[in-house]
Design a protein around this motif. Structure first.
Motif, mmCIF file in Angstrom:
data_model
loop_
_atom_site.group_PDB
_atom_site.id
_atom_site.type_symbol
_atom_site.label_atom_id
_atom_site.label_comp_id
_atom_site.label_asym_id
_atom_site.label_seq_id
_atom_site.Cartn_x
_atom_site.Cartn_y
_atom_site.Cartn_z
ATOM 1 N N PHE A 186 0.832 -1.203 0.000
ATOM 2 C CA PHE A 186 0.000 0.000 0.000
ATOM 3 C C PHE A 186 0.872 1.261 0.000
ATOM 4 C CE2 PHE A 186 -1.942 3.328 2.697
ATOM 5 C CZ PHE A 186 -2.981 3.702 1.849
ATOM 6 N N MET A 187 1.902 1.290 0.852
ATOM 7 C CA MET A 187 2.776 2.470 0.919
ATOM 8 C C MET A 187 3.455 2.730 -0.420
ATOM 9 S SD MET A 187 4.616 2.667 4.661
ATOM 10 C CE MET A 187 5.521 1.144 4.528
ATOM 11 N N LYS A 188 3.962 1.690 -1.030
ATOM 12 C CA LYS A 188 4.637 1.854 -2.319
ATOM 13 C C LYS A 188 3.691 2.411 -3.375
ATOM 14 C CE LYS A 188 8.214 -1.718 -1.767
ATOM 15 N NZ LYS A 188 8.644 -3.092 -2.145
ATOM 16 N N PHE A 189 2.471 1.932 -3.350
ATOM 17 C CA PHE A 189 1.472 2.352 -4.338
ATOM 18 C C PHE A 189 1.172 3.844 -4.224
ATOM 19 C CE2 PHE A 189 -3.101 2.952 -5.340
ATOM 20 C CZ PHE A 189 -3.066 2.645 -6.689
ATOM 21 N N ILE A 190 0.853 4.317 -3.023
ATOM 22 C CA ILE A 190 0.463 5.731 -2.898
ATOM 23 C C ILE A 190 1.674 6.657 -3.027
ATOM 24 C CG2 ILE A 190 -1.627 5.230 -1.599
ATOM 25 C CD1 ILE A 190 -0.173 6.115 0.950
ATOM 26 N N ARG A 191 2.845 6.184 -2.633
ATOM 27 C CA ARG A 191 4.043 7.003 -2.826
ATOM 28 C C ARG A 191 4.347 7.181 -4.313
ATOM 29 N NH1 ARG A 191 7.581 3.871 1.814
ATOM 30 N NH2 ARG A 191 7.159 5.307 3.566
ATOM 31 N N TYR A 192 4.250 6.107 -5.047
ATOM 32 C CA TYR A 192 4.565 6.146 -6.481
ATOM 33 C C TYR A 192 3.631 7.104 -7.224
ATOM 34 C CZ TYR A 192 5.339 4.555 -11.276
ATOM 35 O OH TYR A 192 5.607 4.513 -12.627
ATOM 36 N N HIS A 193 2.378 7.153 -6.812
ATOM 37 C CA HIS A 193 1.374 7.955 -7.524
ATOM 38 C C HIS A 193 1.141 9.325 -6.886
ATOM 39 C CE1 HIS A 193 0.081 4.846 -10.344
ATOM 40 N NE2 HIS A 193 0.140 3.974 -9.352
ATOM 41 N N GLU A 194 1.946 9.692 -5.886
ATOM 42 C CA GLU A 194 1.610 10.913 -5.150
ATOM 43 C C GLU A 194 1.590 12.159 -6.027
ATOM 44 O OE1 GLU A 194 2.219 13.260 -1.019
ATOM 45 O OE2 GLU A 194 3.871 11.970 -1.627
ATOM 46 N N THR A 195 2.579 12.349 -6.860
ATOM 47 C CA THR A 195 2.610 13.579 -7.653
ATOM 48 C C THR A 195 1.423 13.659 -8.613
ATOM 49 O OG1 THR A 195 4.128 12.505 -9.219
ATOM 50 C CG2 THR A 195 5.098 13.889 -7.503
ATOM 51 N N GLU A 196 0.950 12.514 -9.080
ATOM 52 C CA GLU A 196 -0.184 12.488 -10.007
ATOM 53 C C GLU A 196 -1.487 12.906 -9.322
ATOM 54 O OE1 GLU A 196 -2.372 9.209 -12.948
ATOM 55 O OE2 GLU A 196 -0.608 8.642 -11.747
ATOM 56 N N PHE A 197 -1.606 12.562 -8.031
ATOM 57 C CA PHE A 197 -2.844 12.834 -7.303
ATOM 58 C C PHE A 197 -2.591 13.731 -6.090
ATOM 59 C CE2 PHE A 197 -3.499 8.861 -9.584
ATOM 60 C CZ PHE A 197 -4.721 9.100 -10.213
ATOM 61 N N GLN A 198 -1.582 14.564 -6.180
ATOM 62 C CA GLN A 198 -1.141 15.361 -5.038
ATOM 63 C C GLN A 198 -2.232 16.211 -4.392
ATOM 64 O OE1 GLN A 198 -0.641 18.764 -4.470
ATOM 65 N NE2 GLN A 198 0.709 18.678 -2.695
ATOM 66 N N PRO A 199 -3.089 16.919 -5.140
ATOM 67 C CA PRO A 199 -4.069 17.797 -4.473
ATOM 68 C C PRO A 199 -5.150 17.064 -3.696
ATOM 69 C CG PRO A 199 -3.758 18.422 -6.790
ATOM 70 C CD PRO A 199 -3.152 17.066 -6.605
ATOM 71 N N TYR A 200 -5.266 15.742 -3.892
ATOM 72 C CA TYR A 200 -6.445 15.032 -3.405
ATOM 73 C C TYR A 200 -6.165 14.091 -2.238
ATOM 74 C CZ TYR A 200 -7.168 16.594 -8.161
ATOM 75 O OH TYR A 200 -7.176 17.367 -9.301
ATOM 76 N N LEU A 201 -4.954 13.576 -2.149
ATOM 77 C CA LEU A 201 -4.615 12.615 -1.088
ATOM 78 C C LEU A 201 -3.291 13.013 -0.450
ATOM 79 C CD1 LEU A 201 -5.129 9.911 0.427
ATOM 80 C CD2 LEU A 201 -3.777 8.793 -1.367
ATOM 81 N N ASP A 202 -3.316 13.195 0.870
ATOM 82 C CA ASP A 202 -2.127 13.588 1.632
ATOM 83 C C ASP A 202 -1.397 12.319 2.080
ATOM 84 O OD1 ASP A 202 -0.296 14.536 3.540
ATOM 85 O OD2 ASP A 202 -1.615 16.176 4.120
ATOM 86 N N VAL A 203 -0.404 11.913 1.315
ATOM 87 C CA VAL A 203 0.325 10.664 1.585
ATOM 88 C C VAL A 203 1.025 10.723 2.941
ATOM 89 C CG1 VAL A 203 2.312 9.285 0.848
ATOM 90 C CG2 VAL A 203 0.585 9.987 -0.824
ATOM 91 N N TYR A 204 1.650 11.853 3.241
ATOM 92 C CA TYR A 204 2.312 12.004 4.542
ATOM 93 C C TYR A 204 1.346 11.707 5.685
ATOM 94 C CZ TYR A 204 3.066 14.745 8.777
ATOM 95 O OH TYR A 204 3.114 15.157 10.078
ATOM 96 N N ARG A 205 0.170 12.302 5.593
ATOM 97 C CA ARG A 205 -0.745 12.230 6.730
ATOM 98 C C ARG A 205 -1.387 10.852 6.870
ATOM 99 N NH1 ARG A 205 -1.628 13.664 11.803
ATOM 100 N NH2 ARG A 205 -3.741 14.410 12.227
ATOM 101 N N VAL A 206 -1.764 10.214 5.771
ATOM 102 C CA VAL A 206 -2.387 8.901 5.899
ATOM 103 C C VAL A 206 -1.380 7.896 6.453
ATOM 104 C CG1 VAL A 206 -1.929 8.083 3.534
ATOM 105 C CG2 VAL A 206 -3.901 7.215 4.785
ATOM 106 N N LEU A 207 -0.103 8.045 6.100
ATOM 107 C CA LEU A 207 0.912 7.148 6.657
ATOM 108 C C LEU A 207 1.189 7.467 8.119
ATOM 109 C CD1 LEU A 207 3.450 6.796 3.694
ATOM 110 C CD2 LEU A 207 1.523 5.320 4.320
ATOM 111 N N GLU A 208 1.181 8.746 8.473
ATOM 112 C CA GLU A 208 1.398 9.117 9.871
ATOM 113 C C GLU A 208 0.264 8.589 10.753
ATOM 114 O OE1 GLU A 208 2.581 13.152 12.220
ATOM 115 O OE2 GLU A 208 0.610 13.130 11.292
ATOM 116 N N VAL A 209 -0.968 8.781 10.312
ATOM 117 C CA VAL A 209 -2.112 8.311 11.089
ATOM 118 C C VAL A 209 -2.110 6.784 11.171
ATOM 119 C CG1 VAL A 209 -4.632 8.204 11.190
ATOM 120 C CG2 VAL A 209 -3.498 10.344 10.578
#
Length: 632
Positions: free
Chosen positions: A596-619
């Motif tokens: 899951f982490m690899k997936f959202i990290r890889y796509h973060e720049t593509e979907f940057q305005p919509y999903l906060d990768v830092y925060r979902v991983l921190e929580v």
């Protein structure tokens, strides 16, 4: 070509901005109109609006009257911001929709000039309608969100801390995403970003909330930062710090999380002077949040402090700050906080000038699987035990504290709530959390609260931004039904198949648990594990069929369907990790979470305005129970 002929009433930057916005949007609305004409436009503010329940025109409470026709557009408001809110309300009546932050997400239909016949007279249901910044944000994220707020009917933005440095650095350092290279701005560039944020609020007339945590470290002479100190406290600082477990040190090494010894005259004077000096030098701030240190079970245990309560010390400090500001002629509002130890009301102290203060109830540990409207009998307060408190979890336990404060402090107040700060990651369809927000807001009057400030990530639009949309629209008009907003929102972004997609997302919500992801309840939960497995089956079997049965999206809708496509795979991957965790299959958890982490990290720049990768991983790490290895 349509020309707007503005009849000037007085010079004001917010009114100027409202003129610019009305001109730009009307040109887009009437883009197919070929008639050459000039429409007079009159803006006026600062007087009562006839027929409204709020007769007094002021800077805090918003109301407007709109009379629009092909011959004349008139917008009268209680203040300049109300003029801007009236402009956006006029646009929404013509069919415009603002479903997410960002110009690319706006829906602007084409209309004829003779369709411009609008008569509205409205007042906001609540005074306080805003959002507080959290998460990892680029400057563009912040500016887009500020731009979006008044389009929803909101009137406030809270720049938490002295400057939003930590939130900007969370993004530009790409914290928790090792696939992206650090690009942290220098001090001069950061200062330029800060002033852009201030200006964005000012030109829209948004009520400016500021600071919160950080006063204790600043009073010690330590620069505010949410990070461990480089050095131990200096000899002269130590007497000012709270005595905890026999020593006066930075709490867990972090100055901003360290309380002061509030019975120490030097510490008290430093705290009071720090707040007063800030208010004097920042007249642009409407509401200064004066909070103590973050975290809990970290208050002073010295003999003098133990002779009173922390809340009594807090009210005493606030009265002295008020006295200092009054002598200087400063009228800035001060927000006092009901949070952690400060949930217990004072025993002896009372506010001398309650009209300066706004009470903010912050039930950070509450459930979001239920709304305030579902509350049962309110219990007695938990007993207070210094540095041995446990936070309340149930709605009823949290509301017991609010009722106890309200018995003696019947002052302006609002809730500082967290549905989009952590809990929303647990609701995969965003439907339940949106309904809870709607219901909570409608329940505010029964709780004696005059509004809502959402402490949340700004990048919270995954699979869409319906929860925020519901929040803003319902805070403006609490009589709006949830079902009306569903149709208003989903039909625009998903088109003719919106009901099918709504039911799909509703089903995902029903199988999710905001509380489980938020760390509430036992980690081994066989029922929830079965639900997470059902999410995987449901998405794999249903989503592609749903997409095939729905008409191809319009260019405007494409972004929302692209998000849905990404969201489907996201749901499958995250529920594999959650199912393993809830089932107690410890050996399967690391691999599933890693995928899951690899997936959202890889796509973060593509979907940057919509999903906060830092925060979902921190929580997920701090609350849900996963392990975060940033090198994986």
């Amino acid at each position: 070509m349509i020309h707007l002929n503005f009849i000037r009433v007085t010079e004001n930057q917010v009114v100027d901005y409202a003129q610019k916005e009305l001109t730009g949007y009307l040109c887009r609305l009437l883009r197919e109109e070929i008639t050459e004409c000039s429409i007079p436009v009159e803006f006026a503010y600062g007087m009562p609006i006839p027929g409204l329940a709020v007769p007094e025109a002021n800077d805090l409470d918003d109301q407007f009257q709109i009379l629009a026709s092909p011959q004349l557009i008139q917008i009268s408001g209680s203040n300049p911001r109300s003029i801007l809110l009236g402009v956006y309300r006029l646009l929404s009546e013509t069919g415009c929709r603002f479903p997410m932050p960002g110009k690319e997400c706006e829906y602007i239909p084409a209309i004829r000039l003779d369709q411009l016949n609008i008569r509205l007279c409205e007042a906001a249901s609540f005074r306080h309608r805003g959002v507080c910044i959290e998460g990892a944000d680029s400057i563009e994220n912040i500016l887009d969100f500020i731009d979006w707020l008044p389009k929803l009917g909101c009137n406030s933005f809270f720049v938490q801390h002295f400057e939003p440095e930590v939130f900007l650095k969370n993004w530009y350092s790409h914290k928790y995403n090792p696939l992206l290279s650090e690009e942290i701005p220098g001090r001069e560039e950061l200062e330029h970003m800060y002033r852009k944020i201030d200006k964005a609020m000012a030109v829209r007339g948004l009520l400016h909330h500021r600071v919160g945590h950080g006063w204790t470290s600043k009073a010690m002479g330590v620069p505010y930062a949410c990070a461990p100190a480089v050095t131990a406290p200096a000899k002269e600082q130590k007497p000012m710090l709270a005595l905890v477990n026999g020593s006066r040190e930075f709490w867990e090494g972090i100055p901003s999380n360290t309380n002061l010894c509030y019975s120490n005259p030097k510490a008290r004077d430093a705290f009071i002077k720090t707040v007063a000096d800030y208010a004097l030098s920042h007249p642009e701030v409407d509401y200064i949040h004066v909070w103590l240190a973050d975290e809990y079970n970290n208050v002073c245990e010295c003999r003098s402090c133990r002779s009173t309560s922390l809340s009594d010390q807090y009210i005493s400090l606030l009265n002295e700050i008020d006295h200092t500001l009054e002598q200087s002629g400063v009228t800035t509002h001060i927000v006092l906080l009901l949070y952690q130890e400060l949930l217990w009301p004072p025993i002896r102290q009372a506010l001398v000038h309650p009209e300066r203060f706004t009470l903010m109830f912050a039930p950070i540990s509450r459930t979001f699987n239920r709304s305030y409207s579902c509350r049962g009998p309110i219990p007695h307060l938990m007993p207070y035990r210094r540095n041995q408190i446990a936070l309340p979890h149930t709605l009823e336990e949290n509301l017991a504290f609010l009722e106890a404060w309200k018995e003696h402090y019947d002052i302006d107040s609002f809730v500082y709530d967290y549905p989009l700060g952590r809990a929303h990651y647990g609701d995969l369809g965003y439907h339940t959390i949106a309904r809870v927000i709607s219901s909570d807001i409608k329940e505010l009057p029964s709780l004696g609260l005059n509004g809502y400030m959402s402490c949340q990530e700004l990048r919270a639009a995954f699979p869409n931004a319906f929860p925020n949309y519901v929040m803003g629209r319902t805070l403006w008009n609490s009589s709006l039904s949830f079902e009306k907003l569903e149709e208003e929102y989903y039909s625009v972004i998903y088109g003719s198949g919106w009901r099918t997609i709504k039911e799909y997302l509703k089903r995902l919500s029903s199988l999710s648990s905001s509380d489980y992801f938020n760390g509430i309840g036992p980690r081994i939960n066989s029922e929830q594990a079965a639900h997470y497995k059902e999410v995987q089956r449901y998405v794999e079997e249903s989503y592609q069929y749903i997409r095939q049965c729905i008409n191809p999206p319009t260019p405007f809708q494409k972004i929302f369907f692209t998000l849905l496509d990404y969201h489907a795979e996201y749901c499958i991957l995250i529920t594999k990790a959650l199912a393993a965790l809830a089932a107690g299959c410890a050996a399967d958890v690391p691999g599933a979470w890693d995928s899951f982490m690899k997936f959202i990290r890889y796509h973060e720049t593509e979907f940057q305005p919509y999903l906060d990768v830092y925060r979902v991983l921190e929580v997920g790490t701090k609350y849900t129970g996963f392990d975060l290895d940033i090198d994986r």
